[in-house]
Design a protein around this motif. Sequence first.
Motif, PDB file in Angstrom:
ATOM      1  N   LEU A 187       0.845  -1.193   0.000  1.00 16.78           N
ATOM      2  CA  LEU A 187       0.000   0.000   0.000  1.00 16.78           C
ATOM      3  C   LEU A 187       0.885   1.249   0.000  1.00 16.78           C
ATOM      4  O   LEU A 187       0.633   2.219  -0.729  1.00 16.78           O
ATOM      5  N   GLY A 188       1.936   1.198   0.816  1.00 16.66           N
ATOM      6  CA  GLY A 188       2.870   2.326   0.881  1.00 16.66           C
ATOM      7  C   GLY A 188       3.552   2.553  -0.456  1.00 16.66           C
ATOM      8  O   GLY A 188       3.635   3.689  -0.946  1.00 16.66           O
ATOM      9  N   ARG A 189       3.997   1.453  -1.079  1.00 20.13           N
ATOM     10  CA  ARG A 189       4.654   1.579  -2.394  1.00 20.13           C
ATOM     11  C   ARG A 189       3.703   2.189  -3.406  1.00 20.13           C
ATOM     12  O   ARG A 189       4.084   3.041  -4.198  1.00 20.13           O
ATOM     13  N   GLY A 190       2.440   1.732  -3.347  1.00 24.09           N
ATOM     14  CA  GLY A 190       1.431   2.236  -4.279  1.00 24.09           C
ATOM     15  C   GLY A 190       1.230   3.731  -4.124  1.00 24.09           C
ATOM     16  O   GLY A 190       1.115   4.459  -5.103  1.00 24.09           O
ATOM     17  N   HIS A 191       1.219   4.208  -2.869  1.00 23.24           N
ATOM     18  CA  HIS A 191       1.002   5.637  -2.649  1.00 23.24           C
ATOM     19  C   HIS A 191       2.218   6.456  -3.072  1.00 23.24           C
ATOM     20  O   HIS A 191       2.068   7.537  -3.642  1.00 23.24           O
ATOM     21  N   LEU A 192       3.416   5.930  -2.800  1.00 18.29           N
ATOM     22  CA  LEU A 192       4.616   6.635  -3.259  1.00 18.29           C
ATOM     23  C   LEU A 192       4.609   6.739  -4.782  1.00 18.29           C
ATOM     24  O   LEU A 192       4.968   7.767  -5.365  1.00 18.29           O
ATOM     25  N   PHE A 193       4.174   5.649  -5.415  1.00 18.13           N
ATOM     26  CA  PHE A 193       4.081   5.618  -6.880  1.00 18.13           C
ATOM     27  C   PHE A 193       3.131   6.717  -7.368  1.00 18.13           C
ATOM     28  O   PHE A 193       3.444   7.463  -8.284  1.00 18.13           O
ATOM     29  N   LEU A 194       1.975   6.835  -6.680  1.00 14.69           N
ATOM     30  CA  LEU A 194       0.991   7.852  -7.063  1.00 14.69           C
ATOM     31  C   LEU A 194       1.594   9.253  -6.903  1.00 14.69           C
ATOM     32  O   LEU A 194       1.445  10.107  -7.790  1.00 14.69           O
ATOM     33  N   LEU A 195       2.323   9.461  -5.791  1.00 16.69           N
ATOM     34  CA  LEU A 195       2.920  10.780  -5.563  1.00 16.69           C
ATOM     35  C   LEU A 195       3.934  11.124  -6.654  1.00 16.69           C
ATOM     36  O   LEU A 195       3.990  12.256  -7.130  1.00 16.69           O
ATOM     37  N   ARG A 196       4.721  10.118  -7.050  1.00 16.47           N
ATOM     38  CA  ARG A 196       5.723  10.388  -8.097  1.00 16.47           C
ATOM     39  C   ARG A 196       5.046  10.713  -9.421  1.00 16.47           C
ATOM     40  O   ARG A 196       5.538  11.518 -10.202  1.00 16.47           O
ATOM     41  N   MET A 197       3.894  10.055  -9.678  1.00 11.70           N
ATOM     42  CA  MET A 197       3.152  10.386 -10.909  1.00 11.70           C
ATOM     43  C   MET A 197       2.609  11.800 -10.834  1.00 11.70           C
ATOM     44  O   MET A 197       2.697  12.566 -11.793  1.00 11.70           O
ATOM     45  N   LEU A 198       2.050  12.155  -9.667  1.00 10.52           N
ATOM     46  CA  LEU A 198       1.468  13.493  -9.523  1.00 10.52           C
ATOM     47  C   LEU A 198       2.546  14.565  -9.654  1.00 10.52           C
ATOM     48  O   LEU A 198       2.296  15.648 -10.186  1.00 10.52           O
ATOM     49  N   ALA A 199       3.771  14.229  -9.180  1.00  8.94           N
ATOM     50  CA  ALA A 199       4.844  15.216  -9.235  1.00  8.94           C
ATOM     51  C   ALA A 199       5.205  15.591 -10.670  1.00  8.94           C
ATOM     52  O   ALA A 199       5.581  16.737 -10.940  1.00  8.94           O
ATOM     53  N   VAL A 200       5.102  14.644 -11.595  1.00 10.11           N
ATOM     54  CA  VAL A 200       5.495  14.961 -12.988  1.00 10.11           C
ATOM     55  C   VAL A 200       4.279  15.357 -13.838  1.00 10.11           C
ATOM     56  O   VAL A 200       4.436  15.690 -15.016  1.00 10.11           O
ATOM     57  N   LEU A 201       3.090  15.345 -13.223  1.00  8.23           N
ATOM     58  CA  LEU A 201       1.863  15.621 -13.982  1.00  8.23           C
ATOM     59  C   LEU A 201       1.879  16.988 -14.692  1.00  8.23           C
ATOM     60  O   LEU A 201       1.453  17.074 -15.855  1.00  8.23           O
ATOM     61  N   PRO A 202       2.369  18.063 -14.019  1.00  5.84           N
ATOM     62  CA  PRO A 202       2.385  19.355 -14.726  1.00  5.84           C
ATOM     63  C   PRO A 202       3.147  19.301 -16.047  1.00  5.84           C
ATOM     64  O   PRO A 202       2.724  19.882 -17.048  1.00  5.84           O
ATOM     65  N   ARG A 203       4.270  18.550 -16.063  1.00  2.35           N
ATOM     66  CA  ARG A 203       5.059  18.460 -17.304  1.00  2.35           C
ATOM     67  C   ARG A 203       4.325  17.656 -18.361  1.00  2.35           C
ATOM     68  O   ARG A 203       4.453  17.923 -19.550  1.00  2.35           O
ATOM     69  N   VAL A 204       3.553  16.655 -17.902  1.00  2.00           N
ATOM     70  CA  VAL A 204       2.785  15.847 -18.859  1.00  2.00           C
ATOM     71  C   VAL A 204       1.668  16.687 -19.471  1.00  2.00           C
ATOM     72  O   VAL A 204       1.391  16.606 -20.674  1.00  2.00           O
ATOM     73  N   ILE A 205       1.051  17.530 -18.629  1.00  2.00           N
ATOM     74  CA  ILE A 205      -0.012  18.395 -19.149  1.00  2.00           C
ATOM     75  C   ILE A 205       0.598  19.402 -20.119  1.00  2.00           C
ATOM     76  O   ILE A 205       0.007  19.735 -21.150  1.00  2.00           O
ATOM     77  N   GLY A 206       1.808  19.884 -19.799  1.00  2.00           N
ATOM     78  CA  GLY A 206       2.502  20.836 -20.674  1.00  2.00           C
ATOM     79  C   GLY A 206       2.768  20.272 -22.052  1.00  2.00           C
ATOM     80  O   GLY A 206       2.660  20.966 -23.060  1.00  2.00           O
ATOM     81  N   ASP A 207       3.138  19.014 -22.115  1.00  2.00           N
ATOM     82  CA  ASP A 207       3.395  18.364 -23.409  1.00  2.00           C
ATOM     83  C   ASP A 207       2.332  17.280 -23.572  1.00  2.00           C
ATOM     84  O   ASP A 207       2.527  16.132 -23.177  1.00  2.00           O
TER      85      ASP A 207
END
Lengths: 276, 260
Positions: free
Chosen positions: B19-39
């Motif tokens: 569960l912890g790994r899953g949440h860390l994974f989600l946080l890392r995805m959210l962290a790069v989300l602005p760049r994904v929206i940009g491109d």
Amino acid sequence: MPAALTENNDNLVRLRGVVFKRGDRAILDGMDIDIARGKITTIMGPSGTGKTTVLRLIAGEILPSAGTVEVDGQNVPKLDRRALFALRKRMGMMFQTGALFSDLTVFENVAFPLREHTKLPENMLRDLVLMKLEAVGLRGARDLMPSELSGGMARRVAMARAIALDPMMIMYDEPFTGQDPITVGVIMKLIRLLNDNLGLTSVIVSHDVQEVSAISDYLYLIADGKVVEHGSPAALKKSPTEWVQQFLNGLADGPAAFHFPAPDYAEDLLAGVASK
Amino acid sequence: MTEWFRLVGARSLLFVERLGRGHLFLLRMLAVLPRVIGDFRLCAAQMYSVGVLSMQLIAVSGLTVGMVLGLQGYNTLVDFGAEQSLGQAVALSLVREMGPVLTALLFAGRAGSALTAEIGLMRVTEQLPAMEMMAVDPFRRVFAPRFLAGVISMPLLAAIFSALGVLGGVFVGVGLLGIDSGAYWSQMQAKVDIYDDILNGVIKSMVFGVVATWIAVFEGYDALPTTEGVSRATTRTVVHTAFAVLALDFILTALMFGGV
């Protein structure tokens, strides 16, 4: 082990006292390796001795439990992600399977690192990709998908992709495994040509003795997490160590025993009779 | 007995760790989300395979579910002489519940399992380590665009599901069973509220979109890099998404429509 292992003091990669543990088991146990700039260095050893682990340590993909891994003067385990990625742009790696992106054509696979890291105009990018593909003899295969390539061709495309950003060094993980003699010959020729023509430093991990002896400038023989012997291919052939001779000549029995440790054979068979 | 406790303890630890790994994974995805929206190109390409290619299944399912709702609703309502309210009954069930929930379940089977298998196989064939070696972050290049595509696609697919469901209801109720067309539509118009019903339904499907895509992408990332590992991960995606969606649906319904 002496500080300078090779005659050439200009080393691109230096491993000192590297320990890598998985659980309680030490895969690498105090390993010292030097990779000389501009040369082809091969790390050899039996399966499961941590050859690929050495490559992954150099690339910073995994961290050592102890010791230092220096690449071009930088201590890789201490680098932050940004610095590590900057260093990796100067390294190429060819994975055992080629690891091409299966949803992209050959052309797009080679263009991938260029598109990600540069803002080159499309026509210049096209020329660069075609030059890299020409270097490995696959300019004509640019529109094929990875699933349409033979194993050898996939590895050559992976080589073209690895040199796309003109790196300072390239690492090959088992480049000859499972290939036919002609493909092996082609890959050998390419490793040598790319190294010399592009001024690269090459690191090969392999257990194909004949092939790597023919193209390497320097060999490391590792077993049980340690360097057993190192030297030029010619020097290694003359090594008095019994284990080195067993490995280089592919003898079935020797210091590395044919039999897995087991109780006495006769007793073992008789025990079966007694229990009936 | 001690063995049993030990087993329960070990299982629980594994569960919490994952569960912890899953949440860390989600946080890392959210962290790069602005760049994904940009491109947005990468995300757009994924919206095609995750969203557009799921449309056929969603459309056909929506239509048939609407037809069944129309038929069953009519049979019940006609006993009370309230068959004119069929439009309202069909629309509310679809917009509030059936649309978001069934879309999420179908999404898990169609797109979620494909996402898990694709990412899992990228690990098996060393494509993800190769990307890392080329100094390209797989979170930005692979995971986050797929995640965003799923989150955007889910409410759109749910909307298509509900819209076609309403049409299915019209086909059965008005076309076959002879309810007055004007009554069907006007009842629906009068009783379906844009905020209470439609907006809440959209919020539901957005939450389901986040959860279903997160599970699918994480399971692929966390799969053992073997044939069996990928096959298990694909199954887990469908099963876990189904549980999560049904449980969340109850919680969200309780919060939105009260009564519990």
